[in-house]
Design a protein around this motif. Sequence first.
Motif, PDB file in Angstrom:
ATOM      1  N   VAL A 103     -68.127   3.992  84.054  1.00 58.42           N
ATOM      2  CA  VAL A 103     -67.965   4.263  85.479  1.00 58.42           C
ATOM      3  C   VAL A 103     -69.110   5.133  85.983  1.00 58.42           C
ATOM      4  O   VAL A 103     -69.575   5.000  87.115  1.00 58.42           O
ATOM      5  CB  VAL A 103     -66.605   4.949  85.729  1.00 58.42           C
ATOM      6  N   GLU A 104     -69.598   6.011  85.110  1.00 63.33           N
ATOM      7  CA  GLU A 104     -70.665   6.952  85.465  1.00 63.33           C
ATOM      8  C   GLU A 104     -71.695   6.963  84.355  1.00 63.33           C
ATOM      9  O   GLU A 104     -71.355   6.914  83.174  1.00 63.33           O
ATOM     10  CB  GLU A 104     -70.063   8.347  85.628  1.00 63.33           C
ATOM     11  N   SER A 105     -72.975   7.014  84.704  1.00 67.25           N
ATOM     12  CA  SER A 105     -74.012   7.109  83.680  1.00 67.25           C
ATOM     13  C   SER A 105     -75.187   7.923  84.207  1.00 67.25           C
ATOM     14  O   SER A 105     -75.392   8.045  85.424  1.00 67.25           O
ATOM     15  CB  SER A 105     -74.480   5.718  83.243  1.00 67.25           C
ATOM     16  N   GLU A 106     -75.953   8.456  83.266  1.00 65.07           N
ATOM     17  CA  GLU A 106     -77.121   9.266  83.613  1.00 65.07           C
ATOM     18  C   GLU A 106     -78.149   9.126  82.510  1.00 65.07           C
ATOM     19  O   GLU A 106     -77.805   9.080  81.320  1.00 65.07           O
ATOM     20  CB  GLU A 106     -76.700  10.731  83.778  1.00 65.07           C
ATOM     21  N   ALA A 107     -79.409   9.068  82.885  1.00 64.58           N
ATOM     22  CA  ALA A 107     -80.481   8.924  81.904  1.00 64.58           C
ATOM     23  C   ALA A 107     -80.852  10.278  81.308  1.00 64.58           C
ATOM     24  O   ALA A 107     -80.876  11.295  82.008  1.00 64.58           O
ATOM     25  CB  ALA A 107     -81.704   8.289  82.548  1.00 64.58           C
ATOM     26  N   LEU A 108     -81.139  10.279  80.008  1.00 64.06           N
ATOM     27  CA  LEU A 108     -81.742  11.409  79.323  1.00 64.06           C
ATOM     28  C   LEU A 108     -82.930  10.840  78.559  1.00 64.06           C
ATOM     29  O   LEU A 108     -82.809  10.420  77.416  1.00 64.06           O
ATOM     30  CB  LEU A 108     -80.745  12.081  78.379  1.00 64.06           C
ATOM     31  N   GLY A 109     -84.095  10.766  79.225  1.00 64.09           N
ATOM     32  CA  GLY A 109     -85.203  10.016  78.666  1.00 64.09           C
ATOM     33  C   GLY A 109     -84.790   8.559  78.523  1.00 64.09           C
ATOM     34  O   GLY A 109     -84.315   7.944  79.477  1.00 64.09           O
ATOM     35  N   ASP A 110     -84.940   8.019  77.312  1.00 63.91           N
ATOM     36  CA  ASP A 110     -84.512   6.641  77.042  1.00 63.91           C
ATOM     37  C   ASP A 110     -83.072   6.573  76.545  1.00 63.91           C
ATOM     38  O   ASP A 110     -82.602   5.492  76.184  1.00 63.91           O
ATOM     39  CB  ASP A 110     -85.446   6.004  76.003  1.00 63.91           C
ATOM     40  N   TRP A 111     -82.396   7.702  76.509  1.00 63.63           N
ATOM     41  CA  TRP A 111     -80.977   7.698  76.183  1.00 63.63           C
ATOM     42  C   TRP A 111     -80.178   7.505  77.468  1.00 63.63           C
ATOM     43  O   TRP A 111     -80.645   7.812  78.559  1.00 63.63           O
ATOM     44  CB  TRP A 111     -80.562   9.014  75.518  1.00 63.63           C
ATOM     45  N   ARG A 112     -78.953   6.998  77.325  1.00 63.84           N
ATOM     46  CA  ARG A 112     -78.074   6.806  78.474  1.00 63.84           C
ATOM     47  C   ARG A 112     -76.750   7.487  78.183  1.00 63.84           C
ATOM     48  O   ARG A 112     -76.074   7.175  77.206  1.00 63.84           O
ATOM     49  CB  ARG A 112     -77.862   5.305  78.721  1.00 63.84           C
ATOM     50  N   LEU A 113     -76.383   8.465  79.030  1.00 63.11           N
ATOM     51  CA  LEU A 113     -75.103   9.154  78.917  1.00 63.11           C
ATOM     52  C   LEU A 113     -74.073   8.372  79.730  1.00 63.11           C
ATOM     53  O   LEU A 113     -74.315   8.047  80.900  1.00 63.11           O
ATOM     54  CB  LEU A 113     -75.222  10.584  79.438  1.00 63.11           C
ATOM     55  N   ARG A 114     -72.932   8.063  79.128  1.00 64.24           N
ATOM     56  CA  ARG A 114     -71.956   7.167  79.753  1.00 64.24           C
ATOM     57  C   ARG A 114     -70.566   7.804  79.724  1.00 64.24           C
ATOM     58  O   ARG A 114     -70.173   8.404  78.713  1.00 64.24           O
ATOM     59  CB  ARG A 114     -71.911   5.826  78.999  1.00 64.24           C
ATOM     60  N   ALA A 115     -69.843   7.669  80.829  1.00 65.70           N
ATOM     61  CA  ALA A 115     -68.487   8.204  80.894  1.00 65.70           C
ATOM     62  C   ALA A 115     -67.594   7.273  81.701  1.00 65.70           C
ATOM     63  O   ALA A 115     -68.044   6.643  82.669  1.00 65.70           O
ATOM     64  CB  ALA A 115     -68.487   9.601  81.511  1.00 65.70           C
ATOM     65  N   ALA A 116     -66.320   7.203  81.296  1.00 65.42           N
ATOM     66  CA  ALA A 116     -65.336   6.369  82.000  1.00 65.42           C
ATOM     67  C   ALA A 116     -63.950   6.962  81.820  1.00 65.42           C
ATOM     68  O   ALA A 116     -63.007   6.265  81.437  1.00 65.42           O
ATOM     69  CB  ALA A 116     -65.389   4.933  81.503  1.00 65.42           C
ATOM     70  N   GLY A 117     -63.832   8.261  82.067  1.00 65.11           N
ATOM     71  CA  GLY A 117     -62.524   8.900  81.997  1.00 65.11           C
ATOM     72  C   GLY A 117     -61.908   8.911  80.617  1.00 65.11           C
ATOM     73  O   GLY A 117     -60.699   9.073  80.479  1.00 65.11           O
ATOM     74  N   GLY A 118     -62.719   8.730  79.564  1.00 62.70           N
ATOM     75  CA  GLY A 118     -62.203   8.736  78.202  1.00 62.70           C
ATOM     76  C   GLY A 118     -61.709   7.399  77.703  1.00 62.70           C
ATOM     77  O   GLY A 118     -61.243   7.301  76.562  1.00 62.70           O
ATOM     78  N   PHE A 119     -61.813   6.333  78.518  1.00 62.92           N
ATOM     79  CA  PHE A 119     -61.341   5.007  78.111  1.00 62.92           C
ATOM     80  C   PHE A 119     -62.353   4.361  77.176  1.00 62.92           C
ATOM     81  O   PHE A 119     -63.396   3.873  77.613  1.00 62.92           O
ATOM     82  CB  PHE A 119     -61.100   4.136  79.346  1.00 62.92           C
ATOM     83  N   THR A 120     -62.078   4.382  75.918  1.00 61.73           N
ATOM     84  CA  THR A 120     -62.862   3.844  74.795  1.00 61.73           C
ATOM     85  C   THR A 120     -64.118   4.672  74.523  1.00 61.73           C
ATOM     86  O   THR A 120     -64.754   5.180  75.436  1.00 61.73           O
ATOM     87  CB  THR A 120     -63.263   2.376  74.978  1.00 61.73           C
ATOM     88  N   ARG A 121     -64.458   4.772  73.248  1.00 65.50           N
ATOM     89  CA  ARG A 121     -65.673   5.491  72.870  1.00 65.50           C
ATOM     90  C   ARG A 121     -66.926   4.791  73.386  1.00 65.50           C
ATOM     91  O   ARG A 121     -67.902   5.437  73.721  1.00 65.50           O
ATOM     92  CB  ARG A 121     -65.746   5.631  71.350  1.00 65.50           C
ATOM     93  N   ARG A 122     -66.894   3.455  73.414  1.00 68.67           N
ATOM     94  CA  ARG A 122     -68.097   2.725  73.844  1.00 68.67           C
ATOM     95  C   ARG A 122     -68.513   3.095  75.251  1.00 68.67           C
ATOM     96  O   ARG A 122     -69.703   3.149  75.565  1.00 68.67           O
ATOM     97  CB  ARG A 122     -67.849   1.214  73.750  1.00 68.67           C
ATOM     98  N   ALA A 123     -67.535   3.330  76.136  1.00 64.98           N
ATOM     99  CA  ALA A 123     -67.859   3.664  77.519  1.00 64.98           C
ATOM    100  C   ALA A 123     -67.969   5.165  77.739  1.00 64.98           C
ATOM    101  O   ALA A 123     -68.241   5.608  78.855  1.00 64.98           O
ATOM    102  CB  ALA A 123     -66.799   3.093  78.454  1.00 64.98           C
TER     103      ALA A 123
END
Length: 339
Positions: A103-123
């Motif tokens: 639902v939400e993401s942010e770049a850290l260089g070439d890394w991507r921080l991802r969040a979706a309210g805790g629904f699954t580790r992948r997200a």
Amino acid sequence: MEFTIGGRLEVRITPADVGKRVSVRRRTDGGGTGAEFTDVVGVLTSWDNGVLSITRKSGESVHIVESSLVAGKVVPAAPARRRGPAASFGELASVTARAWQPVESEALGDWRLRAAGGFTRRANSALPLGDPGLPVGEALGRVRDWYEERGLPAYVQTATGAEGTQELLCAELERHGWRREVSAEVRIAALAPVGDLEADVRAVRLTRAPDAAWLARYQRFSTPGPHVLRVLGSGPSVWFATVPGDTEGPDADPDAPPAAIGRCVVDGRWAGFMAVEVAPEQRRRGLATTVMAALARQALDEGASAAWLQVEEDNEGARALYDGMGFAAHHRYHHYRSP
């Protein structure tokens, strides 16, 4: 494994080979009489203070005392697959990420921080597909802070077992106290044989969004909310498959949860299969095969030719099913949790 030159075992690796795939033989104390040996193959991730660390394709780290080595050599990457589609790790990592978006993401260089309210580790994990633009230790601190701000545990998703995967990063995570919690295989196959599976696909209903019945069967739908639907609906071309439950006969329940469900994301030449689930009382009837075949035929109609899926290592039933469909392991992925 052949380690000898002129009949003599030799150690032909040095600390300069860190980052390369190696094969070593070490002497072990088996508690019996005579010398016992163990062979280890993987990526040499460190050689410090007389101890070698090797990460196997499974993600397991093996630590070897230098004095126990009896042989060692650099070995080439695993041979190219001889069946199914050709695929690099980078291509598959991007495709699998697009099929399960946060639902939400942010770049850290070439890394991507991802969040979706805790629904699954992948997200809800950092996806490191390059350089974070910072020393790894500092980048991991940023990752922890980002997830702490959202009230979530900090995870980093990594991969091992193929050319270009992240064994060195896995070792770095372990040195910083992160621990591997869950591992799974990414498997690939040609798509047409899946679509050609013998199955009565007329029983399958395909929709563009999950309805209440589909969600009632989906095991991960324990914390309903808009973030769950956002993740499930994400991807270039998303399809949901439903095989209705018992809706006929004198004891039929028109509101019964489906007998089986599945999800597929079509993305160029790739079709990804997820959330294939069958009601416990409906198993051994070929319903998982039916769902897979129906989704594969839809993906073929959209121009896809290759298939991928993810299966956890302890799911023996699913692994056997996918073996029979021609899926073979490409690499493994892991979720490391912050201490």
